[in-house]
Enzyme design. Sequence first.
Site, PDB file in Angstrom:
ATOM      1  N   LYS A  74       0.835  -1.218   0.000  1.00  0.00           N
ATOM      2  CA  LYS A  74       0.000   0.000   0.000  1.00  0.00           C
ATOM      3  C   LYS A  74       0.860   1.254   0.000  1.00  0.00           C
ATOM      4  CE  LYS A  74      -1.963  -1.147   3.942  1.00  0.00           C
ATOM      5  NZ  LYS A  74      -1.229  -2.407   4.213  1.00  0.00           N
ATOM      6  N   ARG A 113      -9.913   0.380   8.076  1.00  0.00           N
ATOM      7  CA  ARG A 113      -9.525  -1.010   8.334  1.00  0.00           C
ATOM      8  C   ARG A 113     -10.546  -1.748   9.155  1.00  0.00           C
ATOM      9  NH1 ARG A 113      -3.688  -0.081   8.430  1.00  0.00           N
ATOM     10  NH2 ARG A 113      -2.755  -1.851   9.362  1.00  0.00           N
ATOM     11  N   ARG A 137      12.238  -5.090   4.691  1.00  0.00           N
ATOM     12  CA  ARG A 137      11.734  -3.723   4.517  1.00  0.00           C
ATOM     13  C   ARG A 137      12.584  -2.702   5.261  1.00  0.00           C
ATOM     14  NH1 ARG A 137       5.678  -1.957   5.480  1.00  0.00           N
ATOM     15  NH2 ARG A 137       5.912  -3.040   7.468  1.00  0.00           N
ATOM     16  N   ARG A 170      11.070  -1.264  11.043  1.00  0.00           N
ATOM     17  CA  ARG A 170       9.947  -1.018  11.950  1.00  0.00           C
ATOM     18  C   ARG A 170       9.892  -2.048  13.067  1.00  0.00           C
ATOM     19  NH1 ARG A 170       4.740   0.138   8.167  1.00  0.00           N
ATOM     20  NH2 ARG A 170       3.803  -1.187   9.770  1.00  0.00           N
ATOM     21  N   ARG A 194      -0.607  -9.400  12.841  1.00  0.00           N
ATOM     22  CA  ARG A 194      -1.238  -8.363  12.002  1.00  0.00           C
ATOM     23  C   ARG A 194      -2.012  -9.015  10.857  1.00  0.00           C
ATOM     24  NH1 ARG A 194       4.025  -5.314  10.778  1.00  0.00           N
ATOM     25  NH2 ARG A 194       2.818  -4.080   9.290  1.00  0.00           N
TER      26      ARG A 194
HETATM   27  P1  AP5 Z   1       4.846  -1.619   1.832  1.00  0.00           P
HETATM   28  O1  AP5 Z   1       4.550  -0.808   0.628  1.00  0.00           O
HETATM   29  O2  AP5 Z   1       5.551  -0.981   2.966  1.00  0.00           O
HETATM   30  O3  AP5 Z   1       3.507  -2.354   2.342  1.00  0.00           O
HETATM   31  P2  AP5 Z   1       2.271  -1.799   3.160  1.00  0.00           P
HETATM   32  O4  AP5 Z   1       1.066  -2.447   2.567  1.00  0.00           O
HETATM   33  O5  AP5 Z   1       2.296  -0.324   3.255  1.00  0.00           O
HETATM   34  O6  AP5 Z   1       2.590  -2.498   4.553  1.00  0.00           O
HETATM   35  P3  AP5 Z   1       2.440  -1.955   6.047  1.00  0.00           P
HETATM   36  O7  AP5 Z   1       3.196  -2.899   6.915  1.00  0.00           O
HETATM   37  O8  AP5 Z   1       2.761  -0.507   6.108  1.00  0.00           O
HETATM   38  O9  AP5 Z   1       0.937  -2.192   6.264  1.00  0.00           O
HETATM   39  P4  AP5 Z   1       0.164  -2.209   7.586  1.00  0.00           P
HETATM   40  O10 AP5 Z   1      -1.206  -2.039   7.111  1.00  0.00           O
HETATM   41  O11 AP5 Z   1       0.383  -3.419   8.404  1.00  0.00           O
HETATM   42  O12 AP5 Z   1       0.841  -1.064   8.444  1.00  0.00           O
HETATM   43  P5  AP5 Z   1       0.392   0.415   8.782  1.00  0.00           P
HETATM   44  O13 AP5 Z   1       1.595   1.249   8.805  1.00  0.00           O
HETATM   45  O14 AP5 Z   1      -0.735   0.830   7.912  1.00  0.00           O
HETATM   46  O15 AP5 Z   1       5.663  -2.917   1.336  1.00  0.00           O
HETATM   47  C1  AP5 Z   1       6.162  -3.862   2.280  1.00  0.00           C
HETATM   48  C2  AP5 Z   1       7.559  -4.326   1.844  1.00  0.00           C
HETATM   49  O16 AP5 Z   1       7.446  -5.079   0.632  1.00  0.00           O
HETATM   50  C3  AP5 Z   1       8.530  -3.172   1.517  1.00  0.00           C
HETATM   51  O17 AP5 Z   1       9.823  -3.548   1.887  1.00  0.00           O
HETATM   52  C4  AP5 Z   1       8.416  -3.010  -0.005  1.00  0.00           C
HETATM   53  O18 AP5 Z   1       9.597  -2.463  -0.579  1.00  0.00           O
HETATM   54  C5  AP5 Z   1       8.184  -4.448  -0.426  1.00  0.00           C
HETATM   55  N1  AP5 Z   1       7.363  -4.584  -1.633  1.00  0.00           N
HETATM   56  C6  AP5 Z   1       6.332  -3.791  -2.042  1.00  0.00           C
HETATM   57  N2  AP5 Z   1       5.792  -4.254  -3.190  1.00  0.00           N
HETATM   58  C7  AP5 Z   1       6.488  -5.380  -3.499  1.00  0.00           C
HETATM   59  C8  AP5 Z   1       6.415  -6.328  -4.583  1.00  0.00           C
HETATM   60  N3  AP5 Z   1       5.486  -6.217  -5.564  1.00  0.00           N
HETATM   61  N4  AP5 Z   1       7.272  -7.376  -4.575  1.00  0.00           N
HETATM   62  C9  AP5 Z   1       8.206  -7.512  -3.582  1.00  0.00           C
HETATM   63  N5  AP5 Z   1       8.335  -6.644  -2.547  1.00  0.00           N
HETATM   64  C10 AP5 Z   1       7.490  -5.592  -2.506  1.00  0.00           C
HETATM   65  O19 AP5 Z   1      -0.161   0.237  10.241  1.00  0.00           O
HETATM   66  C11 AP5 Z   1       0.706  -0.083  11.313  1.00  0.00           C
HETATM   67  C12 AP5 Z   1      -0.094  -0.212  12.600  1.00  0.00           C
HETATM   68  O20 AP5 Z   1      -0.721   1.050  12.906  1.00  0.00           O
HETATM   69  C13 AP5 Z   1      -1.256  -1.199  12.554  1.00  0.00           C
HETATM   70  O21 AP5 Z   1      -0.818  -2.513  12.853  1.00  0.00           O
HETATM   71  C14 AP5 Z   1      -2.192  -0.623  13.625  1.00  0.00           C
HETATM   72  O22 AP5 Z   1      -1.738  -0.931  14.906  1.00  0.00           O
HETATM   73  C15 AP5 Z   1      -2.035   0.878  13.427  1.00  0.00           C
HETATM   74  N6  AP5 Z   1      -3.005   1.423  12.461  1.00  0.00           N
HETATM   75  C16 AP5 Z   1      -2.699   2.005  11.257  1.00  0.00           C
HETATM   76  N7  AP5 Z   1      -3.820   2.383  10.614  1.00  0.00           N
HETATM   77  C17 AP5 Z   1      -4.849   2.024  11.426  1.00  0.00           C
HETATM   78  C18 AP5 Z   1      -6.260   2.123  11.306  1.00  0.00           C
HETATM   79  N8  AP5 Z   1      -6.845   2.655  10.214  1.00  0.00           N
HETATM   80  N9  AP5 Z   1      -7.014   1.645  12.325  1.00  0.00           N
HETATM   81  C19 AP5 Z   1      -6.456   1.112  13.440  1.00  0.00           C
HETATM   82  N10 AP5 Z   1      -5.123   0.975  13.598  1.00  0.00           N
HETATM   83  C20 AP5 Z   1      -4.335   1.435  12.610  1.00  0.00           C
HETATM   84 MG    MG Z   2       2.489   1.036   4.852  1.00  0.00          MG
END
Ligand code: AP5
Ligand code: MG
Length: 215
Positions: free
Chosen positions: A13, A88, A123, A156, A167
């Site tokens: 994402k 989410r 990552r 992270r 997660r």
């Molecule tokens: P990346 O692009 O970083 O993936 P992402 O989908 O953004 O993953 P996140 O871990 O950020 O998602 P998340 O939803 O768990 O975390 P968030 O920060 O939103 O890609 C991942 C890796 O793969 C990178 O190294 C990239 O280079 C690589 N990659 C990308 N595409 C690729 C491909 N095609 N092939 C190979 N490699 C590839 O949330 C974190 C925490 O915050 C949550 O757990 C929760 O506690 C809280 N939180 C955030 N939002 C909310 C909400 N709306 N409600 C409640 N809690 C929330």
């Molecule tokens: Mg992200």
Amino acid sequence: MRIVLLGGPGAGKGTQGDYVCDYLQIPKISTGDMLRAAVNAGTKLGKAAKTVMDAGDLVSDDIILGLVRERVQDQDCKKGFLLDGFPRTIAQAEGLAAAKIDLDLIIEIRVDDEEIVQRMSGRWVHPPSGRTYHSVYNPPRKVGLDDLTGEPLTQRDDDQEATVRKRLSVYQKQTKPLVNWYTKYADANVGASFTQINGVGDVNDIKLKIFSLLS
Ligand code: AP5
Ligand code: MG
């Protein structure tokens, strides 16, 4: 253009969100990045959020909805925005709809759990911007440094395997029901569409697939 990127942890994402936002010149609103900024700033919200995030759980809907409702009022959101990692839960999607924040395009990026666990260990992120790299699949130009600023990259705290698996299970239970919710939303709202894409494969190919949905 108002866009939502749905998808499990590590689905891409953040990576794809940056490409879309550069292309459309709209801001990326990542609730994860906003929470991590609060953690780094040591605010009350940040302290409370850190415990929840490190456990792989979700921060409460009220807090998240408050953050997003306020952010989308900013001037830079007038032309549109991309929501990364929000909504989410059904309650968050309902809160957005209740605030009359209509959406044009909802995309779910789908990736298998085992692939995700592999990805997370490689990552690296640039915390001030949220720019994301992978040591093998999407490396920075210089090891350990952000391409644009040259600042150091970090890993992270919630990317350890056990937390990633937690997660993933939270995604299945609390976020996956949004697929059905947004399918119905797109049926009921002219001008809104919901699409699922395969997020496995070359980062650039996936980018082009998403760009083709924008026109
Ligand atoms: P990346 O692009 O970083 O993936 P992402 O989908 O953004 O993953 P996140 O871990 O950020 O998602 P998340 O939803 O768990 O975390 P968030 O920060 O939103 O890609 C991942 C890796 O793969 C990178 O190294 C990239 O280079 C690589 N990659 C990308 N595409 C690729 C491909 N095609 N092939 C190979 N490699 C590839 O949330 C974190 C925490 O915050 C949550 O757990 C929760 O506690 C809280 N939180 C955030 N939002 C909310 C909400 N709306 N409600 C409640 N809690 C929330
Ligand atoms: Mg992200």
